[in-house]
Enzyme design. Structure first.
Site, PDB file in Angstrom:
ATOM      1  N   ASN A 225      36.607  10.642  48.503  1.00 13.36           N
ATOM      2  CA  ASN A 225      36.407  10.449  47.069  1.00 13.36           C
ATOM      3  C   ASN A 225      36.548  11.826  46.428  1.00 13.36           C
ATOM      4  O   ASN A 225      35.647  12.648  46.518  1.00 13.36           O
ATOM      5  CB  ASN A 225      35.008   9.863  46.808  1.00 13.36           C
ATOM      6  CG  ASN A 225      34.679   9.791  45.324  1.00 13.36           C
ATOM      7  OD1 ASN A 225      35.557   9.992  44.474  1.00 13.36           O
ATOM      8  ND2 ASN A 225      33.423   9.516  45.016  1.00 13.36           N
TER       9      ASN A 225
ATOM     10  N   LYS B 121      36.543  12.599  43.436  1.00 11.89           N
ATOM     11  CA  LYS B 121      35.808  12.727  42.169  1.00 11.89           C
ATOM     12  C   LYS B 121      36.725  13.362  41.121  1.00 11.89           C
ATOM     13  O   LYS B 121      37.935  13.135  41.149  1.00 11.89           O
ATOM     14  CB  LYS B 121      34.499  13.495  42.390  1.00 11.89           C
ATOM     15  CG  LYS B 121      33.686  12.896  43.545  1.00 11.89           C
ATOM     16  CD  LYS B 121      32.276  13.379  43.628  1.00 11.89           C
ATOM     17  CE  LYS B 121      31.558  12.682  44.775  1.00 11.89           C
ATOM     18  NZ  LYS B 121      30.162  13.076  44.905  1.00 11.89           N
TER      19      LYS B 121
ATOM     20  N   HIS C 203      29.685   3.792  41.796  1.00 16.74           N
ATOM     21  CA  HIS C 203      29.246   5.061  42.380  1.00 16.74           C
ATOM     22  C   HIS C 203      28.006   5.548  41.624  1.00 16.74           C
ATOM     23  O   HIS C 203      27.896   5.365  40.409  1.00 16.74           O
ATOM     24  CB  HIS C 203      30.374   6.094  42.299  1.00 16.74           C
ATOM     25  CG  HIS C 203      30.077   7.315  43.099  1.00 16.74           C
ATOM     26  ND1 HIS C 203      29.241   8.305  42.654  1.00 16.74           N
ATOM     27  CD2 HIS C 203      30.477   7.685  44.342  1.00 16.74           C
ATOM     28  CE1 HIS C 203      29.146   9.247  43.596  1.00 16.74           C
ATOM     29  NE2 HIS C 203      29.878   8.888  44.623  1.00 16.74           N
TER      30      HIS C 203
ATOM     31  N   GLU D 136      27.186   8.324  40.545  1.00 15.78           N
ATOM     32  CA  GLU D 136      27.474   9.208  39.401  1.00 15.78           C
ATOM     33  C   GLU D 136      27.853   8.390  38.172  1.00 15.78           C
ATOM     34  O   GLU D 136      27.566   8.772  37.040  1.00 15.78           O
ATOM     35  CB  GLU D 136      28.577  10.210  39.786  1.00 15.78           C
ATOM     36  CG  GLU D 136      28.032  11.287  40.720  1.00 15.78           C
ATOM     37  CD  GLU D 136      29.047  11.846  41.705  1.00 15.78           C
ATOM     38  OE1 GLU D 136      30.249  11.664  41.532  1.00 15.78           O
ATOM     39  OE2 GLU D 136      28.592  12.484  42.676  1.00 15.78           O
TER      40      GLU D 136
ATOM     41  N   GLU E  83      25.048   5.241  49.864  1.00 15.12           N
ATOM     42  CA  GLU E  83      25.011   6.659  49.516  1.00 15.12           C
ATOM     43  C   GLU E  83      23.657   6.996  48.896  1.00 15.12           C
ATOM     44  O   GLU E  83      23.451   6.777  47.687  1.00 15.12           O
ATOM     45  CB  GLU E  83      26.122   6.994  48.504  1.00 15.12           C
ATOM     46  CG  GLU E  83      27.516   6.731  49.012  1.00 15.12           C
ATOM     47  CD  GLU E  83      28.553   7.587  48.283  1.00 15.12           C
ATOM     48  OE1 GLU E  83      29.346   8.233  48.964  1.00 15.12           O
ATOM     49  OE2 GLU E  83      28.547   7.629  47.035  1.00 15.12           O
TER      50      GLU E  83
ATOM     51  N   GLY F 160      26.231  15.673  47.576  1.00 15.90           N
ATOM     52  CA  GLY F 160      26.546  17.014  47.083  1.00 15.90           C
ATOM     53  C   GLY F 160      25.417  18.018  47.257  1.00 15.90           C
ATOM     54  O   GLY F 160      25.445  19.101  46.692  1.00 15.90           O
TER      55      GLY F 160
ATOM     56  N   SER G 239      27.081  14.130  51.657  1.00 17.86           N
ATOM     57  CA  SER G 239      27.179  15.391  52.414  1.00 17.86           C
ATOM     58  C   SER G 239      27.698  15.210  53.839  1.00 17.86           C
ATOM     59  O   SER G 239      27.278  15.925  54.752  1.00 17.86           O
ATOM     60  CB  SER G 239      25.830  16.131  52.430  1.00 17.86           C
ATOM     61  OG  SER G 239      25.472  16.512  51.122  1.00 17.86           O
TER      62      SER G 239
END
Ligand code: 13P
Length: 248
Positions: A9, A11, A94, A96, A166, A172, A212
């Site tokens: 991904n 992003k 996702h 985010e 996730e 991250g 991560s």
């Protein structure tokens, strides 16, 4: 029996020229044909990346989409548009997008249905926050996300859906969930699918871990019985690391 699936991904990273350079570097390594490899790239790069992966086994993925086919939705991208670009997978929900763009369980559900109606395979993201994990309610949260995401989705669709677990605190941050914790939650998600649909669907659905994931942690994760793959952010942006990930 379940084909492992490793998806990068990207992003909001890489312009078209940067994308093409990265794909060239990825192609310079041998691909692992036992693993399904997906690149989820920004909308602007889909067309060029599609051309660049032609003739390889790499699949193209998008990172989001609207649920309507067309209409007055300024700035949005529809399933029809993705389909015509040769997209196979689309990330839905996702964290985010849930966190910064008001994505809800309801919109996630609409998007999954729209993706399936257009023969796009959704990668459905679920996962808890650190506060939720510390309050020991992570399983309640994930159960609710899964059940709402799969509301009104038929069992025959399960083979075309991937779930990505996730945990938000691991994205991250450099903190990977332990392989035991990841395996435990993914087993729990599989159980929910089993309860809703049945034994066959429970065994078919592919569930990835994300957060991560690094070349140093992938092997241990992939050795776990419930984990079928990884959804990788940062480490998918370097060809050498991505090569190590898909050749765990
Ligand atoms: P990182 O691998 O950078 O933690 O990102 C994980 C992720 O959000 C993939 O969708």
């Amino acid at each position: 029996m379940r084909t492992p699936i490793i998806a990068g991904n990207w992003k909001m990273n890489n312009t078209i020229s940067q994308s093409l350079q990265l794909v060239e570097e990825i192609k310079s390594y041998d691909l692992n044909e036992r693993v399904e490899v997906v690149l989820c790239v920004p909308f602007t790069n889909l067309q060029e990346v599609k051309k660049s992966i032609e003739g390889t086994s790499i699949k193209l993925g998008a990172q989001n989409m609207h649920w309507e086919e067309s209409g007055a939705y300024t700035g949005e991208i529809s399933p029809l548009m993705l389909k015509e670009l040769g997209v196979t997978y689309v990330i839905i929900g996702h964290s985010e997008r849930r966190q910064y763009f008001n994505e809800t369980d309801e919109t996630v559900n609409k998007k999954i249905k729209a993706a399936l109606n257009h023969e796009l395979k959704p990668i459905v993201c679920v996962g808890e926050t650190l506060e939720e994990r510390e309050a020991n309610i992570e399983k309640d949260i994930v159960r609710k996300q899964v059940l709402k995401a799969f509301d009104d989705i038929e069992g025959k669709e399960i083979k075309d859906i991937v779930i990505a677990y996730e945990p938000i605190w691991a994205i991250g941050t450099g903190k990977t969930a332990s392989s035991e914790d990841a395996n435990d939650m993914i087993g729990f998600i599989r159980k929910i699918i089993g309860e809703k649909y049945g034994e066959e669907e429970k065994n078919i659905i592919r569930i990835q871990y994300g957060g991560s994931v690094k070349p140093s942690s992938i092997k241990e994760l992939m050795e776990k019985s419930e984990i079928d793959g990884a959804l990788v952010g940062g480490a998918s942006l370097k060809a050498e690391d991505f090569h190590k990930l898909i050749n765990y």
